[in-house]
Every structure is written in structure tokens, then in C-alpha cells.
Design an enzyme around this catalytic site. Sequence first.
Site, PDB file in Angstrom:
ATOM      1  N   CYS A 123      19.553  73.068  34.755  1.00  0.00           N
ATOM      2  CA  CYS A 123      20.752  73.646  34.124  1.00  0.00           C
ATOM      3  C   CYS A 123      20.432  74.484  32.883  1.00  0.00           C
ATOM      4  O   CYS A 123      21.289  75.235  32.410  1.00  0.00           O
ATOM      5  CB  CYS A 123      21.736  72.553  33.749  1.00  0.00           C
ATOM      6  SG  CYS A 123      22.526  71.825  35.183  1.00  0.00           S
TER       7      CYS A 123
HETATM    8  N1  COA Z   1      37.407  59.793  43.959  1.00  0.00           N
HETATM    9  C1  COA Z   1      37.924  58.632  43.553  1.00  0.00           C
HETATM   10  N2  COA Z   1      37.236  57.699  42.872  1.00  0.00           N
HETATM   11  C2  COA Z   1      35.959  57.950  42.597  1.00  0.00           C
HETATM   12  C3  COA Z   1      35.340  59.153  42.990  1.00  0.00           C
HETATM   13  C4  COA Z   1      36.116  60.089  43.705  1.00  0.00           C
HETATM   14  N3  COA Z   1      35.601  61.254  44.116  1.00  0.00           N
HETATM   15  N4  COA Z   1      34.065  59.147  42.574  1.00  0.00           N
HETATM   16  C5  COA Z   1      33.867  57.986  41.939  1.00  0.00           C
HETATM   17  N5  COA Z   1      35.009  57.254  41.940  1.00  0.00           N
HETATM   18  C6  COA Z   1      35.212  55.939  41.368  1.00  0.00           C
HETATM   19  C7  COA Z   1      33.888  55.224  41.141  1.00  0.00           C
HETATM   20  O1  COA Z   1      33.490  54.545  42.312  1.00  0.00           O
HETATM   21  C8  COA Z   1      34.219  54.275  40.025  1.00  0.00           C
HETATM   22  O2  COA Z   1      34.903  53.167  40.552  1.00  0.00           O
HETATM   23  P1  COA Z   1      34.668  51.703  39.906  1.00  0.00           P
HETATM   24  O3  COA Z   1      35.169  51.831  38.496  1.00  0.00           O
HETATM   25  O4  COA Z   1      35.505  50.837  40.783  1.00  0.00           O
HETATM   26  O5  COA Z   1      33.205  51.465  39.990  1.00  0.00           O
HETATM   27  C9  COA Z   1      35.228  55.076  39.183  1.00  0.00           C
HETATM   28  O6  COA Z   1      35.775  56.064  40.058  1.00  0.00           O
HETATM   29  C10 COA Z   1      34.584  55.733  37.992  1.00  0.00           C
HETATM   30  O7  COA Z   1      33.409  56.440  38.456  1.00  0.00           O
HETATM   31  P2  COA Z   1      32.330  57.038  37.464  1.00  0.00           P
HETATM   32  O8  COA Z   1      31.219  57.670  38.260  1.00  0.00           O
HETATM   33  O9  COA Z   1      31.943  56.002  36.475  1.00  0.00           O
HETATM   34  O10 COA Z   1      33.187  58.191  36.797  1.00  0.00           O
HETATM   35  P3  COA Z   1      32.955  58.974  35.449  1.00  0.00           P
HETATM   36  O11 COA Z   1      34.165  58.865  34.628  1.00  0.00           O
HETATM   37  O12 COA Z   1      31.646  58.678  34.824  1.00  0.00           O
HETATM   38  O13 COA Z   1      32.909  60.498  35.951  1.00  0.00           O
HETATM   39  C11 COA Z   1      31.266  62.228  36.314  1.00  0.00           C
HETATM   40  C12 COA Z   1      31.889  60.921  36.824  1.00  0.00           C
HETATM   41  C13 COA Z   1      30.092  62.587  37.218  1.00  0.00           C
HETATM   42  C14 COA Z   1      32.309  63.319  36.381  1.00  0.00           C
HETATM   43  C15 COA Z   1      30.819  62.053  34.851  1.00  0.00           C
HETATM   44  O14 COA Z   1      30.046  60.883  34.721  1.00  0.00           O
HETATM   45  C16 COA Z   1      30.018  63.208  34.339  1.00  0.00           C
HETATM   46  O15 COA Z   1      30.466  64.327  34.320  1.00  0.00           O
HETATM   47  N6  COA Z   1      28.814  62.952  33.824  1.00  0.00           N
HETATM   48  C17 COA Z   1      27.941  63.976  33.296  1.00  0.00           C
HETATM   49  C18 COA Z   1      27.443  64.747  34.431  1.00  0.00           C
HETATM   50  C19 COA Z   1      26.607  65.914  34.055  1.00  0.00           C
HETATM   51  O16 COA Z   1      26.812  66.617  33.100  1.00  0.00           O
HETATM   52  N7  COA Z   1      25.648  66.169  34.874  1.00  0.00           N
HETATM   53  C20 COA Z   1      24.851  67.282  34.748  1.00  0.00           C
HETATM   54  C21 COA Z   1      24.699  67.795  36.110  1.00  0.00           C
HETATM   55  S1  COA Z   1      23.652  69.119  36.092  1.00  0.00           S
END
Ligand code: COA
Length: 372
Positions: free
Chosen positions: A156
Amino acid sequence: MHDVAITGTGVFTPSQIITNDELVAAFNKYADLWNAENAAAIEAGVAEPKEHSSSEFIIAASGIENRYVLDKEGVLDPSRMFPSLPSRADDEPGYMAEIGCDAAQKALSAAGCSAADVDLVICAASNMERAYPAIGVEIQQLLGAGGFAFDMNVACSSATFGIQTAADMIRSGSIQSALVVNPEICSAHLEWRDRDCHFIFGDVATATFLQRDQAVKGDHFKVLSTRCATQFSNNIRNNNGYLRRTHDQMEDRRDMQFMQNGRKVFKEVLPLVSQHIADHLADAGVAAGDLRRLWLHQANKTMNDYIGKKVLGRTPEPGEQPNILQDYANTSSAGSIIAFSKHSSDLENGDKGLICSFGAGYSVGSVIVEKG
Ligand code: COA
């Protein structure tokens, strides 16, 4: 040492859009199919059923509403779940070179320049379509540019690391100008079958043209200072590499696509980036209050809100920290450059701003600019 300026940027945006609702409908069909095919294993307790995704979760967790892709049909086909980009003959332009060239031509045109003005092409992106010859050399040839070209990958942060590399060469005098091109076909390394991440990425290409300050003709941004930093982490990883065949591992494996521990990335990258920007500004003698705009990496709206507040010491005013991720999703290294390209023309001479990208590695790159 010479001064350096960004004199033009360009964005190639694919014509096909996938909305959250379309994405979720396809994913849920795929999950239902998979659960039906694996009913016996699920019943026996040896496989977990796949849960449905939801648009509400996606918008709340990331701020993403749409993403552009090169091929929508393949991604939304529940029996396929990845783009279909037919293989091209060796004498045809590759996909990355083609979209990179489009962005590069727009950047040159914005600068009032042509391929004859280009001394260096860096193709800086998260993935390369092939090992060699370098995509950068193909872009150089398609543009009709002279000089030399090469590829670099810092995930990135590829664009900002590319800008620092190009700016350093211009400063030292080995070149007078450089195109930093970021073709990001993220749809091809995203795992569309994993609801934890299937909404994250989109496709795009960006290009930034840098020139020795004395050669500048029109509107430009002086590059006041650049800074790059890395710190190893496995929390964003893709194991697909050229040694795969030697490991006898050619099967469909989850870790051959984008993998991340999103929560950890969120927690670990935020302090890293905030400190990096604070230190960079302090060492460059630029006060946070002097920044008119922040063009941040476009991965997650909450992350950007946090960084904006931390850097400025207050909640950013509307427009001070423009996001494009709602329309483009995460486009890896191209995100901060799209934001810069689309939200910088209104700045006035003397206005300062900061481009900052962050991601796998971990890596952080920042560029302090001033409208000239
Ligand atoms: N639809 C519905 N529920 C979902 C889902 C979806 N598509 N994806 C995950 N969930 C659920 C999970 O299973 C979890 O359930 P649980 O609480 O029962 O375990 C819950 O939603 C929360 O999931 P989580 O992965 O902890 O969500 P989050 O708030 O951390 O958001 C991201 C996920 C990826 C958006 C976030 O962590 C993020 O943006 N992180 C930084 C990523 C980044 O910058 N990466 C760089 C890439 S280059």
C-alpha cells in the site's frame, strides 16, 4: 541539490462498479451454494457453515459504498468469485501496463508535458502481473518515453515510496523528471469468498509526474520533504510467490490471496502512522496547523478520522481530509494519490498539505507538499 515538484497526476478509473448490495447478494448466494455442497461435513461438525455478509456491516466497519473493478461478471458469479481477465499474447500490452499508461498520459497532459519529457518510469504497485520484463519498462515503451524504468513493490505504500525514490534522483541530478505509476488490480488478489475481507478492495491506476522545479511550466506542488519507514509484520500477507511450485503447493489455498488480521492492523498501524507524521512534520519544520489538507491512505474511514484528529489536534473541518474510499474502496497504493489528484486543485499558492500512505510491511510513506 535541485528542488522537485509534482506537476501532474492522473487517474484511470475502470468503467464497472460493484455496489455493496450487489457484492453481498453474490457472496450470500456463494455461501448458500457452499453450505449446500458441504452439508454432510457441516452436519458432521467437521466444517463450519459460511455466514452471510451484510451491506450494513460493510458501511459501518469500513465506510466503503462501491468499488470499481476491471471485470464485474466474474467477481459476482457465485460459482467463480474472481475476475475473468483473459490471458494476453506477449505482443499485446499487459493489463497493468495498459491501465498504468492511461493514468500516465493523463498525468503528463495535466503537466503540459509529453513522453519526450520523461527520464524515468517507476511502476510501483502491490503486485506485478509477471516477474519480468518489468511492467515499468513496458509502460515506458507504450508511452514512447526514453530514459529507464523499473518496478518496485511496497504494497500500500508503493506510491509514496516511489515518489521518494524519484524525488531523490531528481534532487541529486541523475534525472530531471519521473513518472511514478501505480496500476492496482486489487480484484485479482482479493479473496472474494471470505466475508471478513471481500468488500475491501477495488481496481484503479494512478500516476504522478515529478520534475526538477526549474523545468515547471504551470500549476504545481513543490515536494518539501519525503519520509519512508517500515517495520516487519505478518498481519497483512499474501504467500503467493514464484517458489510456490517448488513447494508442491499449487492447490487453491486461502493464503495465496490477500490475508489480514484486520483488528490488529487497525490497532498497530494507527499509532505508527500518527507518530510517523508528527516526527516528519517536526523535522521538516512544518506545524500541523500549517497543513491545509491531508490526503491519506484510503483503507478505512474510522482509521482516517482517527489519524486526521491526531495529526491536526482537532476534528478536521469538512474537506480538510478528503476520503475517496466510499467510491473506490481500498485501492492499495493508489488511494492517497486519487485523493490528492481529485482534491487539490482548489489550494492556493503557499498552501501546504501532506500525502500519506500505510499498509503491509508494515510500511508508512509521507510527502509534504506546498502549492507553487
Ligand atoms: N458481514 C457481516 N458480518 C461480518 C462481516 C461481513 N462481511 N465480516 C465480518 N463480520 C463479523 C465478524 O465475524 C465479527 O463477528 P464476531 O464479533 O461475532 O466475531 C464482527 O463482524 C466484527 O468483525 P471484525 O473483523 O472484528 O470487524 P472490524 O470492525 O475489525 O472491521 C475491518 C473489519 C477489516 C474493516 C477493519 O478491521 C479494518 O479496516 N482494519 C484495518 C484494515 C487495513 O487497513 N488494512 C490494510 C489493507 S491494505
